[in-house]
Enzyme design. Structure first.
Site, PDB file in Angstrom:
ATOM      1  N   LYS A 132       0.782  -1.120  -0.053  1.00 58.35           N
ATOM      2  CA  LYS A 132       0.124  -0.011   0.110  1.00 58.35           C
ATOM      3  C   LYS A 132       0.833   1.267  -0.014  1.00 58.35           C
ATOM      4  O   LYS A 132       2.028   1.098   0.513  1.00 58.35           O
ATOM      5  CB  LYS A 132      -0.963   0.047   1.218  1.00 58.35           C
ATOM      6  CG  LYS A 132      -2.059   0.757   1.039  1.00 58.35           C
ATOM      7  CD  LYS A 132      -3.300   0.117   0.146  1.00 58.35           C
ATOM      8  CE  LYS A 132      -4.665   0.682  -0.029  1.00 58.35           C
ATOM      9  NZ  LYS A 132      -5.596  -0.246  -0.247  1.00 58.35           N
ATOM     10  N   GLY A 244     -20.635   6.557   2.321  1.00 54.83           N
ATOM     11  CA  GLY A 244     -19.369   6.790   1.413  1.00 54.83           C
ATOM     12  C   GLY A 244     -19.873   6.721  -0.273  1.00 54.83           C
ATOM     13  O   GLY A 244     -20.520   5.753  -0.313  1.00 54.83           O
ATOM     14  N   TYR A 245     -19.527   7.755  -0.728  1.00 55.60           N
ATOM     15  CA  TYR A 245     -19.961   7.913  -2.352  1.00 55.60           C
ATOM     16  C   TYR A 245     -18.933   8.069  -3.120  1.00 55.60           C
ATOM     17  O   TYR A 245     -18.915   9.057  -4.189  1.00 55.60           O
ATOM     18  CB  TYR A 245     -21.128   9.050  -2.204  1.00 55.60           C
ATOM     19  CG  TYR A 245     -22.177   8.617  -3.214  1.00 55.60           C
ATOM     20  CD1 TYR A 245     -22.970   7.475  -3.187  1.00 55.60           C
ATOM     21  CD2 TYR A 245     -22.399   9.167  -4.500  1.00 55.60           C
ATOM     22  CE1 TYR A 245     -24.067   6.932  -3.863  1.00 55.60           C
ATOM     23  CE2 TYR A 245     -23.227   8.880  -5.118  1.00 55.60           C
ATOM     24  CZ  TYR A 245     -24.083   8.111  -5.073  1.00 55.60           C
ATOM     25  OH  TYR A 245     -25.174   7.545  -6.035  1.00 55.60           O
ATOM     26  N   GLY A 246     -17.862   7.490  -2.958  1.00 61.76           N
ATOM     27  CA  GLY A 246     -16.708   7.569  -3.828  1.00 61.76           C
ATOM     28  C   GLY A 246     -16.816   6.280  -5.006  1.00 61.76           C
ATOM     29  O   GLY A 246     -17.827   6.315  -5.335  1.00 61.76           O
ATOM     30  N   ASN A 247     -15.761   6.003  -5.552  1.00 61.15           N
ATOM     31  CA  ASN A 247     -15.923   4.909  -6.490  1.00 61.15           C
ATOM     32  C   ASN A 247     -16.809   3.820  -6.003  1.00 61.15           C
ATOM     33  O   ASN A 247     -17.592   3.273  -6.593  1.00 61.15           O
ATOM     34  CB  ASN A 247     -14.313   4.642  -7.158  1.00 61.15           C
ATOM     35  CG  ASN A 247     -14.599   3.298  -7.935  1.00 61.15           C
ATOM     36  OD1 ASN A 247     -14.467   2.215  -7.401  1.00 61.15           O
ATOM     37  ND2 ASN A 247     -14.367   3.582  -9.243  1.00 61.15           N
ATOM     38  N   ALA A 248     -16.249   3.267  -5.066  1.00 64.00           N
ATOM     39  CA  ALA A 248     -17.025   2.015  -4.559  1.00 64.00           C
ATOM     40  C   ALA A 248     -18.479   2.181  -4.082  1.00 64.00           C
ATOM     41  O   ALA A 248     -19.224   1.542  -4.570  1.00 64.00           O
ATOM     42  CB  ALA A 248     -16.239   1.445  -3.396  1.00 64.00           C
ATOM     43  N   GLY A 249     -18.679   3.232  -3.510  1.00 59.68           N
ATOM     44  CA  GLY A 249     -20.229   3.398  -2.849  1.00 59.68           C
ATOM     45  C   GLY A 249     -20.813   4.052  -3.967  1.00 59.68           C
ATOM     46  O   GLY A 249     -22.090   3.403  -4.143  1.00 59.68           O
TER      47      GLY A 249
HETATM   48  N1  GLU Z   1      -7.357   0.041  -3.626  1.00 62.70           N
HETATM   49  C1  GLU Z   1      -7.858  -1.051  -3.980  1.00 62.70           C
HETATM   50  C2  GLU Z   1      -7.820  -2.170  -2.558  1.00 62.70           C
HETATM   51  O1  GLU Z   1      -7.758  -1.755  -1.738  1.00 62.70           O
HETATM   52  C3  GLU Z   1      -7.372  -1.916  -5.390  1.00 62.70           C
HETATM   53  C4  GLU Z   1      -5.799  -2.360  -5.092  1.00 62.70           C
HETATM   54  C5  GLU Z   1      -5.399  -2.664  -6.685  1.00 62.70           C
HETATM   55  O2  GLU Z   1      -6.086  -2.451  -7.374  1.00 62.70           O
HETATM   56  O3  GLU Z   1      -4.131  -3.015  -6.434  1.00 62.70           O
HETATM   57  O4  GLU Z   1      -8.214  -3.305  -2.857  1.00 62.70           O
END
Ligand code: GLU
Length: 442
Positions: A132, A244-249
């Site tokens: 990360k 949460g309303y970013g990409n995932a939400g």
């Molecule tokens: N940031 C995303 C996660 O937490 C995707 C990570 C990625 O695609 O490498 O899973």
């Protein structure tokens, strides 16, 4: 971000009335994300009696880099930002994981997220390790030019750790395909040739994959569908609340309606939360957020505190923001049948215990939000082979991977009579431990 109440993610002001007195008092000792990650690991290790030497290796990141990132600001001044890249464990393949831009980032949030990536790729059985990255900054107060210079400068600092066979970043909280494009470009210049496979979540025009945009949400929706089957719940017309309303939400909103026929009755972002018993139209909420910067004050909606969003009587609750949103303060009040963790680390170990006792079907982050990294892996495969897949092929492969991982975790939980997070952890650490043993590390 590892404060118990995560005000930035939830849209909840710090003095939110939802907070119980006992919680207000205990907020003096906020949860540390990395100690949470270690407690989860220790709990899973105890169930299977994991070898102590293996456990000791798994409790630490293999490698980490702390960097200072000089950035020329629009006013001509130079600011020193600070960032990290943590490579947690690459026994199973190259390190993999997103980069977050967030004012509350710390080395320990990044370590925790890198550990979770390691378990996530292992649960999904994709041949990658876990990493990360994080930069301490507030992207909302930066211009596009400043963000570009920050992104490039970060890559100049951590680039020596990266590479298709070493470590492959991706987007995460407050980072976008455009940011991935700048980073891929900077890295390519450092190498002296195009090397787009070093990063995933890129725009399509630079070797991105079809289906990567909504992949995190799509994987979660598949898990919700599978969990509902196990519980004998017909999801059509049933309710969802999304924090949460970013990409995932936001994609979870779209796909819960389109693929599951559900009603999304509450959503929130960092500035507010809204409710409507008939459900929200995704395109209309997106348009409102684009125009005003928030879902708050969407026409016809009732305002909600973010705390009460978690307490709504809904069939599915989707935390899709930051860590620690579901904690000892609100776990007891949660009334949902299924929690689908699209965020990383949204639930504390204390809350996990309460929810398990209450019989909530919690789909853990390691599994629930793994659609993103799974399609990132497909993107790496496409970049390497130079053969780009059609969207249906991406969806089909993702579906297969998600169903297989869901079923493995579900069976593991039944076999040991344990919660799904511990079950997912057990599946993951067995696979990482096997790779470490085969390589002669332990
Ligand atoms: N940031 C995303 C996660 O937490 C995707 C990570 C990625 O695609 O490498 O899973």
């Amino acid at each position: 971000m590892h404060s118990t109440h995560a005000p930035l993610a939830s849209g909840t002001p710090a003095a939110e009335p939802f907070v119980l007195d006992s919680c207000a008092a205990s907020s003096n000792t906020p949860d540390n994300a990395f100690s949470t990650a270690r407690r989860q690991l220790d709990a899973a290790a105890a169930v299977i009696g994991l070898d102590q030497e293996v456990l000791e290796l798994l409790r630490w990141p293999m490698r980490e880099m702390h960097v200072t990132i000089p950035v020329k600001m629009d006013d001509g001044s130079v600011r020193a930002f600070h960032g990290f890249r943590v490579q947690y464990n690459d026994a199973r393949g190259p390190n993999k994981g997103g980069i977050r831009f967030h004012p509350d980032e710390t080395i320990d949030t990044v370590r925790a997220l890198a550990a979770w990536m390691t378990w996530k790729t292992a649960v999904m059985d994709i041949p990658l390790g876990g990493a990360k990255g994080g930069v301490i900054c507030n992207p909302k107060s930066m211009s596009p030019g400043e963000l570009e210079r920050l992104s490039r400068s970060y890559i100049r600092q951590v680039g020596r750790l990266l590479g298709l066979e070493k470590d492959v970043p991706a987007p995460d909280v407050y980072t976008t395909p455009q940011i991935m494009a700048w980073m891929a470009d900077e890295y390519s210049f450092m190498q002296g040739h195009n090397d787009f496979g070093v990063i995933t979540g890129k725009p399509l025009a630079l070797g991105g994959s079809l289906g990567r945009g909504d992949a995190t949400a799509r994987g979660g929706i598949i898990c919700i569908r599978e969990a509902a089957k196990m519980l004998g719940i017909d999801l059509r017309g049933k309710t969802v609340a999304i924090n949460g309303y970013g990409n995932a939400g936001s994609f979870a909103h779209k796909l819960a309606v389109e693929l599951l026929g559900m009603k999304v009755v509450a959503v929130s972002d960092s500035r507010g939360a809204i409710h409507h018993p008939d459900g929200f139209n995704h395109a209309a909420v997106m348009e409102h957020k684009k125009r005003t910067g928030s879902v708050a004050a969407f026409p016809g909606s009732a305002p909600l505190t973010n705390g009460s969003l978690f307490e709504l009587d809904v069939t599915v609750l989707i935390p899709a923001a930051l860590e620690d949103e579901i904690n000892h303060c609100n776990a007891q009040n949660i009334r949902t049948s299924i929690i689908a963790e699209l965020a990383n680390g949204p639930t504390t170990p204390e809350a996990d215990r309460v929810l398990h006792e209450k019989g909530v079907y919690l789909i853990p982050d390691l599994l629930c939000n793994a659609g993103g990294v799974t399609v990132s892996y497909f993107e790496m495969v496409q970049n390497t082979s130079g053969w780009y897949w059609e969207e249906e092929a991406v969806h089909g492969q993702l579906e297969k991977k998600m169903i297989a991982a869901f079923s493995t975790v579900h069976q593991e939980a039944l076999a040991h009579n344990i919660d799904h997070r511990t079950a997912a952890m057990i599946v993951a650490i067995r696979r990482v431990a096997e790779a470490m043993k085969l390589r002669g590390w332990v």
